[in-house]
Write an enzyme that holds these catalytic residues in place. Structure first.
Site, PDB file in Angstrom:
ATOM      1  CG  ASN A 138     -47.287 -22.318 -62.247  1.00 14.87           C
ATOM      2  OD1 ASN A 138     -47.282 -23.462 -62.689  1.00 14.87           O
ATOM      3  ND2 ASN A 138     -47.724 -21.287 -62.940  1.00 14.87           N
ATOM      4  CG  ASP A 145     -47.339 -19.546 -86.343  1.00 15.27           C
ATOM      5  OD1 ASP A 145     -47.581 -20.066 -87.442  1.00 15.27           O
ATOM      6  OD2 ASP A 145     -46.325 -19.797 -85.672  1.00 15.27           O
ATOM      7  CE1 TYR A 187     -64.112 -26.417 -56.999  1.00 14.98           C
ATOM      8  CE2 TYR A 187     -63.307 -25.542 -59.083  1.00 14.98           C
ATOM      9  CZ  TYR A 187     -63.751 -25.343 -57.791  1.00 14.98           C
ATOM     10  OH  TYR A 187     -63.851 -24.069 -57.293  1.00 14.98           O
ATOM     11  CG  HIS A 204     -51.264 -16.614 -69.419  1.00 12.52           C
ATOM     12  ND1 HIS A 204     -52.292 -17.528 -69.425  1.00 12.52           N
ATOM     13  CD2 HIS A 204     -50.311 -17.147 -68.608  1.00 12.52           C
ATOM     14  CE1 HIS A 204     -51.983 -18.555 -68.663  1.00 12.52           C
ATOM     15  NE2 HIS A 204     -50.781 -18.355 -68.139  1.00 12.52           N
ATOM     16  CB  VAL A 211     -61.816 -31.809 -63.878  1.00 11.14           C
ATOM     17  CG1 VAL A 211     -60.543 -31.048 -63.534  1.00 11.14           C
ATOM     18  CG2 VAL A 211     -63.020 -30.881 -63.796  1.00 11.14           C
ATOM     19  CG  ASN A 253     -47.305 -21.520 -90.655  1.00 11.87           C
ATOM     20  OD1 ASN A 253     -46.301 -21.979 -90.114  1.00 11.87           O
ATOM     21  ND2 ASN A 253     -48.095 -20.639 -90.079  1.00 11.87           N
TER      22      ASN A 253
END
Length: 833
Positions: free
Chosen positions: A191, A53, A206, A99, A211, A113
């Site tokens: 989190n 994928d 920052y 991750h 950002v 697909n």
């Protein structure tokens, strides 16, 4: 269809959603499903680039020739075909955690697909940049290098689903540099359920213009219970609970976190760029954060109080109000409106008109999309490309003229778009002109013009393309002692002002404080050497001195070198270390004391990102910095310079004790230095003249902190003195001050750092046997200390207690100091700081 792409109130994985609590992805896809010309870097644990994928959307480096063992694009990374692994320092950024692959699938799993999941952007170039290991841990130093790599290899956006509560100037500097390349850093808010306004979570916190900080919401548009928030520091929210996406080995999993929310915004950014092409980072950021759906749960919790809406981010909307008896307001009702409401189903409208009882809108958007608007190339290197496409259908043919300047060639100077092919991108191939002039990094500009009988497309404004070019003609300069040919100019004549070596394409130079030989690394990763060779320290299989550089035998893929008194070290891009020359105290690290005339591999070392070597003429030690921030040492240890708590000589590497998170190392005569990611400097070994900088002259068998020195970005060791450059551009020195090598106007030894006089805006520094060098950000080189052999390069042999400018050098970017000679180099590429 998953909740967060289109939420109809369905129940998924036991969770029932609220209709409309999504990013309006299906509506956004009616406008665009993305483009393979947009690059987004996934700075994470890597990506399973073979996942069915994801495979079709994995970025490929256009400037690199696969598998040839050369750094074709001169970016400092050999064969980085699909990104880089900063953990193992190699070209395999595969995900050994899951991750990064999960994040990548949210951004850009292939759409339509028939398998797995669909990313926000169906078509995109996903650049794998691995800086975290299998446990999800990574150093600040590698994070900063990853950000720089991503931005300067053409990624317009990076997703950064990682962070901590520790402020790090190195990472912030990397983000600032990335912003100069119009690179947007999108990061998760964290989190921990805390307020980022009170306890900042970095890099999200920052406060840079490039950002974006992202909180997480659930399938009912509530702020996720775990999500950090911040009314002034967290910009917006996106889905981050119960997210189903790709993981390694062709699999899929549910995950929660702001790590999952951030890539929804990154994916939306790629859709915007595919729709509108070149865009400044400030405009891209403002487009994203001004296109949210206001949510009560986010009011006072984020800057916008809203959740990401991809459709709104890409579309121009029509609004209407007033009398509506005949439905002329177009909102699906016949209700009069006293305040504006959005016209249903209209996007990208650029013109409107009102009749008596009806309204009109037209899509007259014109323009040409250029993507990307900045590319990296190298003289003699592989070709790079960009695409050109129209934004709307013309009435007649449109001719786009492509005009390069004198820095590059293009595959075509004319592109023709017809009313039938206007939406099909056309490719322009660019190659840098390979001249014979040493000019260093330089930039060319390709401009564009249009002509058409359709007045909407005749002589309109079109973006140019900047071509950043690495030079392959750079030559090192040398001055000072030359009795063994160490200047590499073909003579043994000493020089009091710089002379140019005949070696071209050099990117790195290295000397040791007591070395009488010189090392050079070319852009192709080969190592060359000149000068004294009585113990094979040139690595050419002989003990013959060389007045012109000779190539090291059997060594390629090198990016860093170090010169000891009579031995040499090299770090390869695969993370291994190689050594050659005198080995009487095990300084080659191969478990023997056998002198080597050609390179041998240092035993037991991998994932090395830096090397250093110091000592006296024959009693040397060696250092290696690993990607995990640990430091390893071997060789002579009579003064504890190996930092293992003993004075036992080691023939193979041992770890320096109590030292973590190091980002650079340096070695002097029987002592060692390390720079940590927090900007502090640590030292161990011999300290008879205060070279450890801890306020004493006590020998240390383990690292101690240099007193009063913070915010350091560069370190160097001389024979018996130490040097540092702080982030404010000031230079500092401590230790022996014989001949004025500390540059403070005296000859007084210093046991704690003193500021070097005269010079500011310093970017690099080096220490020799009795002299010191600095290069400033303006490219000038300065020197101070002993000058018996002209090693200060000012045309004299007069000692200098404060810095003097080296004659005739401009645009230099690096310096190296040996026993009694000096080198400087004009870096070939401006891609790497």
């Amino acid at each position: 269809m998953l909740h967060f792409l289109s939420n109809t109130g369905q129940t998924i994985n036991g969770v029932t959603g609220t209709p409309g609590a999504d990013i309006s992805a299906t509506s956004a896809w009616d406008v665009t499903t993305g483009s393979g010309n947009v690059v987004v870097a996934v700075i994470d644990t890597g990506i399973d680039y073979n996942h069915p994928d994801l495979q079709a959307n994995i970025w490929s480096n256009p400037g690199e020739i696969p598998g040839n063992g050369s750094d074709d694009d001169a970016n400092g990374y050999v064969d980085d075909i699909r990104g880089w692994n900063f953990v193992s320092n190699n070209n395999n950024p595969w995900d050994d955690n899951s991750h990064g692959t999960h994040v990548a699938g949210i951004i850009g799993a292939v759409g339509n697909n028939g398998i797995g999941v669909t990313g926000v952007s169906w078509n995109v170039d996903l650049m794998p940049v691995k800086y975290m290991d299998s446990s999800g841990n990574g150093s600040a130093w590698n994070a900063s290098k990853a950000i720089l790599y991503a931005s300067k290899m053409g990624a317009q956006v990076s997703n950064n689903s990682w962070g901590s509560y520790t402020y790090n100037q190195t990472i912030r500097n990397a983000i600032i540099t990335a912003g100069q390349w119009d690179h947007l850093v999108i990061a998760g808010a964290g989190n921990y359920g805390t307020d980022n306004d009170v306890s900042p979570f970095y890099p999200c916190a920052y406060a840079e213009s490039n950002v974006i900080c992202v909180a997480a919401t659930d399938a009912n548009d509530n702020l996720a219970s775990f999500s950090n928030y911040g009314a002034t520091t967290v910009h917006l929210a996106a889905p981050g609970v119960n997210i189903y996406s790709t993981v390694p080995y062709s699999d899929y999993q549910y995950k929660d976190g702001t790590s999952m929310a951030s890539p929804y915004v990154a994916g939306t950014a790629t859709l915007i760029l595919s729709r509108y092409g070149g865009m400044s980072v400030q405009k891209l950021k403002s487009t994203l954060i001004s296109s949210t759906d206001p949510k009560t749960s986010l009011s006072g919790k984020t800057v916008t109080g809203g959740r990401m809406n991809a459709f709104q981010a890409m579309t121009s909307k029509g609004w209407t109000w007033g009398y509506n008896y005949y439905g002329q307001l177009g909102d699906g009702t016949t209700n009069d409106r006293l305040i504006p409401v959005q016209v249903s189903g209209l996007v990208n409208m650029t013109a409107v008109a009102a009749g008596h009882y009806h309204s009109l809108a037209a899509n007259t958007e014109t323009g040409v999309t250029i993507n990307p608007t900045s590319v990296n190339s190298r003289e003699g290197g592989a070709a790079v490309t960009y695409s050109v496409v129209l934004r709307s259908q013309p009435a007649t043919n449109v001719t786009i003229n492509v005009t390069p300047d004198n820095q590059e060639n293009v595959s075509t100077t004319t592109l023709t778009f017809t009313p039938s092919n206007w939406s099909t991108p056309q490719t322009v191939t660019v190659t840098a002109i390979d001249d014979a002039t040493e000019e260093g990094p330089h930039t060319g500009t390709i401009t564009h013009g249009s002509s058409s009988s359709d007045p909407r497309y005749n002589a309109i404004s079109i973006s140019s393309v900047k071509v950043h070019i690495a030079d392959n003609d750079t030559k090192p300069r040398g001055w000072g002692a030359n009795s063994s040919g160490q200047l590499g100019d073909g003579t043994t004549t000493g020089r009091t002002t710089p002379v140019m070596s005949g070696l071209t394409g050099v990117q790195v130079v290295a000397l040791g404080p007591l070395s009488s030989h010189s090392l050079f690394v070319k852009f192709d990763g080969t190592v060359w050497a000149s000068g004294l060779n009585n113990y094979g320290q040139l690595g050419d299989g002989t003990t013959v001195n060389r007045t012109t550089p000779v190539q090291m035998q059997g060594l390629a893929g090198v990016w860093a070198v170090a010169a000891g008194g009579r031995h040499s070290l090299a770090a390869k891009s695969d993370g291994t270390v190689w050594a050659w020359g005198f080995n009487g105290v095990g300084q080659l690290g191969d478990g023997t004391t056998t002198t080597r005339l050609t390179p041998v591999q240092v035993s037991g070392l991998s994932n090395v990102v830096g090397v250093a070597s110091g000592g006296s003429t024959l009693i040397n030690h060696s250092l290696a910095l690993k990607s995990d921030g640990t430091v390893w040492a071997w060789g002579y240890n009579g003064y504890g310079q190996l930092g293992d708590g003993t004075t036992t000589t080691r023939y193979t590497p041992v770890q320096v004790l109590s030292l973590t998170d190091a980002v650079a190392v340096a070695a002097g005569t029987n002592f060692s230095l390390a720079l940590k990611a927090d900007g502090t400097v640590w030292a161990w070994g011999s300290n008879g003249v205060g070279q450890l900088g801890d306020g004493t002259i006590i020998t240390r068998l383990m690292p101690v902190q240099v007193s009063g020195l913070t915010g350091v970005k560069v370190i160097a060791a001389g024979g018996t003195h130490s040097l540092a450059v702080k982030s404010d551009g000031t230079a500092w020195a401590w230790g022996s001050n014989t001949q004025g090598r500390l540059g403070d106007g005296t000859t007084t030894n210093r046991t704690t750092p003193v500021q070097v006089s005269v010079i500011t805006n310093v970017s690099g520094i080096a220490g020799g046997g009795g002299h010191s060098l600095a290069v400033k950000s303006d490219g000038s080189v300065w020197a101070w200390g002993g000058n018996t052999y002209g090693q200060l390069g000012d045309g004299s042999t007069t000692y200098r207690l404060t810095p003097v400018q080296v004659s005739g050098l401009t645009n230099m970017t690096a310096v190296a100091a040996g026993n009694n000679h000096s080198l400087s180099i004009l870096r070939s590429s401006d891609l790497w700081p």
